[in-house]
Design a protein around this motif. Structure first.
Motif: not given
Length: 363
Positions: A290-298
């Motif tokens: 994940s990157v800042r402001g963008k989490k990994l999806s399920k």
């Protein structure tokens, strides 16, 4: 008063079959060197060793050199038991299992520490470690143990003793001017010259500092490409510690990996590794992050968990190299010696892994 006379088993008996009985006892107790000697024919390395090291003797004067395969097996013992040259000499004199592994009889003299050091230096100068690694790699491929059904790449730090330099000295080393340091000058006294020479001999100007996970490291990195099925090391590259893991990817991956799956951790996310995968038409199994402001999806988390089951196998390799072979800390100085040491560690790992595969019937 107790008049009973205590009796003990009589010791010091000698028999005709003592050596055979002792060897059988060691095998029954799980002697790893006995298993290794039975499984691996070290004669496969003789051609490379003699072609690279043998020199025709001008006269018959002087002592003959020790057998090259014997000397190489001593280096294997050093890696397996983390022995200095002096300790290797002592243990060969003291330990029966070492002598049996080396094929030394009770009356044979063992190479001294200086001879062992000189042999290691010869291997390094002649750049034979990579050839020896290739010899065993061919042997593994003949045994169909390199499955070629996927590879894993990763790097591990090989630390060296941390050095205490001034800021100016560290700056010069970082700029690649380390060879200009601690040199004798014209107006130096003989004592000053000796001090500088001694100091220079203990300074490693090829090693570098880096920081990972809030922890500082000083030394080198051992980057390895591992067969995903057999957990055998197929190829390896040594760099200084500050090199990012993705930099040697183009050196590790080659045409032999074309069309296979590439497993790696999130450090290999980037254009460089993607370019290598496109070049060799590989299927990416790199752990996403994940990157800042963008989490990994399920879905991405599920894929990561699935890919991690394969990628984690490389940690078994480095774990063995660190805990069993003590390969993640080095006391040798300079890039060439540390690269040679890393290659020897990887080779000894493959030798031990092959013995394990044969013993457990995994092939």
């Amino acid at each position: 008063m107790d008049t009973y006379k205590r009796a003990y088993r009589k010791l010091g008996n000698q028999g005709l079959f003592d050596s055979e009985d002792r060897a059988s006892k060691l095998i029954s107790l799980g002697n790893p060197l006995g298993r290794l000697a039975e499984t691996v024919d070290f004669e496969m390395f003789r051609e490379t060793l003699e072609a690279g090291l043998y020199r025709e003797r001008v006269t018959k004067a002087g002592a003959k050199p020790y057998d090259y395969v014997l000397m190489f097996k001593i280096l294997v013992l050093q890696r397996m038991y983390n022995l200095s040259d002096e300790q290797a000499e002592y243990q060969m004199v003291d330990r029966t299992s070492f002598r049996d592994f080396l094929g030394l009889a009770s009356g044979d003299r063992v190479p001294d520490a200086r001879t062992i050091w000189a042999f290691k230096e010869q291997l390094t100068v002649k750049a034979l470690h990579d050839k020896l690694f290739a010899d065993f790699d061919r042997f593994l491929r003949e045994k169909n143990l390199i499955m070629s059904q996927g590879v894993i790449i990763d790097g591990s730090f090989v630390e060296i003793p941390r050095q205490r330099n001034t800021r100016e000295e560290n700056k010069a080393i970082k700029e690649g001017r380390g060879n200009e340091l601690w040199n004798a000058e014209e107006d130096d006294t003989e004592e000053d010259r000796k001090k500088k020479a001694n100091k220079r001999s203990h300074k490693d100007t090829d090693a570098r500092w880096t920081k990972k996970g809030g922890q500082k490291y000083y030394g080198y990195k051992n980057h390895a490409k591992v067969d995903a099925r057999s957990k055998l090391i197929k190829k390896a590259v040594t760099t200084s510690a500050e090199q990012h893991d993705s930099v040697p990817a183009k050196l590790l991956i080659d045409n032999d990996d074309r069309g296979q799956e590439l497993n790696a951790d999130s450090a290999y996310v980037g254009k460089k590794v993607k370019g290598v995968m496109r070049k060799y038409q590989m299927k990416g199994r790199v752990i996403k992050r994940s990157v800042r402001g963008k989490k990994l999806s399920k879905k991405q988390e599920t894929v990561n968990r699935r890919n991690s089951k394969t990628r984690v196998r490389v940690e078994h390799v480095f774990g063995y190299c660190e805990l069993n072979l003590h390969g993640m800390f080095s006391r040798v100085i300079g890039f060439a010696r540390n690269a040679a040491r890393n290659t020897l560690t990887n080779l000894v790992y493959n030798v031990c892994r092959y013995e394990q595969i044969v013993r457990l019937g995994m092939n």
